[in-house]
Scaffold this active site. Structure first.
Site, PDB file in Angstrom:
ATOM      1  N   SER A 112       0.827  -1.140  -0.024  1.00  0.00           N
ATOM      2  CA  SER A 112       0.150   0.134  -0.006  1.00  0.00           C
ATOM      3  C   SER A 112       0.766   1.208  -0.082  1.00  0.00           C
ATOM      4  CB  SER A 112      -0.837  -0.008   1.166  1.00  0.00           C
ATOM      5  OG  SER A 112      -1.314   1.274   1.463  1.00  0.00           O
ATOM      6  N   SER A 113       0.347   2.534  -0.566  1.00  0.00           N
ATOM      7  CA  SER A 113       1.203   3.578  -0.379  1.00  0.00           C
ATOM      8  C   SER A 113       1.221   4.076   0.838  1.00  0.00           C
ATOM      9  CB  SER A 113       0.450   4.620  -1.338  1.00  0.00           C
ATOM     10  OG  SER A 113      -0.976   4.975  -0.803  1.00  0.00           O
ATOM     11  N   CYS A 114       0.700   3.653   1.884  1.00  0.00           N
ATOM     12  CA  CYS A 114       0.860   4.383   3.022  1.00  0.00           C
ATOM     13  C   CYS A 114       2.128   3.631   4.068  1.00  0.00           C
ATOM     14  CB  CYS A 114      -0.298   3.821   4.145  1.00  0.00           C
ATOM     15  SG  CYS A 114      -0.441   2.104   4.481  1.00  0.00           S
ATOM     16  N   TYR A 141      -0.928  -0.763  10.146  1.00  0.00           N
ATOM     17  CA  TYR A 141      -1.056  -1.488   8.897  1.00  0.00           C
ATOM     18  C   TYR A 141       0.347  -1.273   8.050  1.00  0.00           C
ATOM     19  CZ  TYR A 141      -3.007  -2.205   4.089  1.00  0.00           C
ATOM     20  OH  TYR A 141      -3.388  -2.665   3.095  1.00  0.00           O
ATOM     21  N   LYS A 145       2.994  -4.080   6.407  1.00  0.00           N
ATOM     22  CA  LYS A 145       3.185  -4.030   4.793  1.00  0.00           C
ATOM     23  C   LYS A 145       4.709  -3.855   4.484  1.00  0.00           C
ATOM     24  CE  LYS A 145      -0.617  -4.987   3.410  1.00  0.00           C
ATOM     25  NZ  LYS A 145      -0.939  -6.405   2.672  1.00  0.00           N
ATOM     26  N   HIS A 184     -13.060   2.856   2.965  1.00  0.00           N
ATOM     27  CA  HIS A 184     -12.270   4.062   2.339  1.00  0.00           C
ATOM     28  C   HIS A 184     -13.111   5.149   1.894  1.00  0.00           C
ATOM     29  CE1 HIS A 184      -9.214   0.741   2.126  1.00  0.00           C
ATOM     30  NE2 HIS A 184      -8.325   1.635   2.508  1.00  0.00           N
TER      31      HIS A 184
HETATM   32  O1  GFB Z   1      -9.747   6.413   2.197  1.00  0.00           O
HETATM   33  P1  GFB Z   1      -9.503   6.930   3.581  1.00  0.00           P
HETATM   34  O2  GFB Z   1     -10.375   5.978   4.619  1.00  0.00           O
HETATM   35  O3  GFB Z   1      -7.908   6.323   3.873  1.00  0.00           O
HETATM   36  O4  GFB Z   1      -9.698   8.433   3.747  1.00  0.00           O
HETATM   37  P2  GFB Z   1      -6.512   6.977   3.792  1.00  0.00           P
HETATM   38  C1  GFB Z   1      -9.092   9.079   2.850  1.00  0.00           C
HETATM   39  C2  GFB Z   1      -9.382  10.603   3.232  1.00  0.00           C
HETATM   40  O5  GFB Z   1     -11.158  10.803   2.862  1.00  0.00           O
HETATM   41  C3  GFB Z   1      -9.229  11.147   4.739  1.00  0.00           C
HETATM   42  C4  GFB Z   1     -11.472  11.665   3.987  1.00  0.00           C
HETATM   43  O6  GFB Z   1      -8.645  12.496   4.759  1.00  0.00           O
HETATM   44  C5  GFB Z   1     -10.652  11.129   5.272  1.00  0.00           C
HETATM   45  O7  GFB Z   1     -11.083  11.854   6.363  1.00  0.00           O
HETATM   46  N1  GFB Z   1     -12.880  11.081   4.074  1.00  0.00           N
HETATM   47  C6  GFB Z   1     -13.946  12.019   3.690  1.00  0.00           C
HETATM   48  C7  GFB Z   1     -13.356  10.071   4.545  1.00  0.00           C
HETATM   49  N2  GFB Z   1     -15.162  11.484   4.189  1.00  0.00           N
HETATM   50  C8  GFB Z   1     -14.834  10.114   4.446  1.00  0.00           C
HETATM   51  C9  GFB Z   1     -15.543   8.952   4.553  1.00  0.00           C
HETATM   52  O8  GFB Z   1     -16.781   9.016   4.692  1.00  0.00           O
HETATM   53  N3  GFB Z   1     -15.074   7.866   4.668  1.00  0.00           N
HETATM   54  C10 GFB Z   1     -13.476   8.039   4.801  1.00  0.00           C
HETATM   55  N4  GFB Z   1     -13.158   6.584   5.170  1.00  0.00           N
HETATM   56  N5  GFB Z   1     -13.072   8.710   4.643  1.00  0.00           N
HETATM   57  C11 GFB Z   1      -5.906   4.460   4.368  1.00  0.00           C
HETATM   58  C12 GFB Z   1      -5.155   3.846   5.261  1.00  0.00           C
HETATM   59  O9  GFB Z   1      -5.656   5.872   4.577  1.00  0.00           O
HETATM   60  O10 GFB Z   1      -5.800   4.149   3.059  1.00  0.00           O
HETATM   61  C13 GFB Z   1      -4.798   2.377   5.015  1.00  0.00           C
HETATM   62  O11 GFB Z   1      -5.837   4.068   6.474  1.00  0.00           O
HETATM   63  C14 GFB Z   1      -4.708   2.289   3.356  1.00  0.00           C
HETATM   64  O12 GFB Z   1      -3.600   1.931   5.552  1.00  0.00           O
HETATM   65  C15 GFB Z   1      -5.512   3.045   2.495  1.00  0.00           C
HETATM   66  O13 GFB Z   1      -3.274   2.489   3.047  1.00  0.00           O
HETATM   67  C16 GFB Z   1      -5.090   2.987   1.126  1.00  0.00           C
HETATM   68  O14 GFB Z   1      -6.103   7.149   2.552  1.00  0.00           O
HETATM   69  O15 GFB Z   1      -6.242   8.333   4.706  1.00  0.00           O
END
Ligand code: GFB
Length: 322
Positions: A112-114, A141, A145, A184
């Protein structure tokens, strides 16, 4: 080892029911692979080293794609770090070790990119790995990875194994998790927009400030990249898989609303975390090797929305929000 994979090779797709694994099975079947090996969690517990070893001993896969993982969005990662660290470490250790013990010819490990530091240069080159502190919301996580990459490289260095590691950027597409607490951002916003449109609601909630930037890769493009890498790439360390293009979360929300036909407002919830400010992959290495993504975000969104619309009829009813 590079070169065309025999279409009758026994190829184990670990995690074939997930977003990534299901796309890989679809794509490889369409490309003529006739011996795709899959196991559900009930049939094979990847957390159990003995079960994994016995499976490799009896089925003798020649190629392995490690797409099994405990995954989730920003909140799930931040809430269940022990689950994310333990399960992902165990899955990687069990599968990668068994692949070595049973002489697998090629293994593709998906990360993952994280894995890159929170403040890595943008776009993030592979060389940014382990150069700074990680983003706290997904450190557990990310460390699992990173350990999986190191395992692949260690078996390569010590035993000459052809084990490679691809790092996809944020993925989306048919088969994604639409649960509003654990998903996500992209499936969450898509679901919120559909439900708000259907209910005539005045606004949808967008977590955080809307300013973080993310890059989104359509999962079928990743499946295509996996086949490309298995056939053309054999080096240690991570290789990035992305589009090279990112958008802000606000821009993503606007595009989702547009695709869904929802005309309400966006309400930003500052109580939810933003996470990493930006996560854009440097895809120079993969582009030079000869692969690039073909599905633009709007097209991929429309396809994912169409899949989501049909989900209840197929029995893929997304789990209810908590
Ligand atoms: O996709 P996401 O949950 O994960 O959130 P990450 C990306 C951004 O979208 C954050 C915002 O800034 C969230 O606050 N966001 C806005 C939301 N509305 C929403 C919503 O309704 N749901 C969610 N989930 N986010 C993950 C990592 O990071 O990405 C993992 O936690 C993994 O480890 C994955 O690498 C690809 O992009 O921040």
């Amino acid at each position: 080892m590079t070169g065309p994979l025999p279409r009758d090779a026994t190829l184990f797709v670990a995690g074939h029911r997930g977003l990534v694994g299901s796309a890989i099975v679809r794509h490889f079947a369409a490309q003529g692979f006739t011996n795709l090996l899959t196991r559900t969690r009930a049939e094979l517990d990847l957390l159990d080293p003995h079960a994994v070893d016995a499976f490799f001993a009896s089925e003798r896969p020649q190629v392995v794609i490690l797409a099994a993982a405990k995954v989730g969005g920003i909140l799930a990662n931040a809430t269940y770090p022990a689950d994310f660290l333990y399960q992902n470490l165990m899955i990687a250790a069990n599968v990668i070790h068994a692949a070595h013990a049973h002489d697998v010819r090629k293994l593709l490990n998906l990360g993952s990119s994280c894995i890159y530091p929170k403040h890595a240069p943008q776009p993030m080159p592979e060389s940014a790995l382990l150069t700074g502190p990680l983003e706290s919301t997904n450190r557990a996580y990310a460390i699992a990875k990173i350990a999986a990459i190191e395992l692949c490289d260690a078996y390569r260095a010590q035993h000459g194994r052809s084990f490679i590691s691809a790092m996809p950027t944020n993925l989306y597409g048919p088969g994604d998790n639409f649960d509003l607490e654990t998903s996500h951002v992209l499936p969450a916003l898509l679901r919120k927009a559909v439900e708000a449109r259907d209910a005539g609601a005045p606004s949808i909630t967008v977590w955080g400030s809307g300013t973080p930037r993310r890059e989104f890769l359509y999962v079928d493009d990743l499946a295509d990249a996996c086949l490309f890498l298995l056939e053309h790439f054999d080096e240690p360390g991570p290789i990035n898989v992305g589009t090279g293009v990112d958008v802000s979360i606000r821009e993503l929300a606007e595009m989702v609303c547009d695709v869904i036909g929802y005309e309400g407002e966006l309400a930003f919830d500052a109580g939810k975390p933003d996470g990493t400010p930006r996560k854009l992959m440097d895809v120079t290495r993969l582009t030079r090797a000869g692969w690039s993504a073909t599905t633009d975000l709007r097209t991929g969104l429309a396809r994912t929305a169409a899949w989501y619309r049909e989900a209840p009829e197929r029995g893929d009813v997304p789990s209810p929000s908590v």
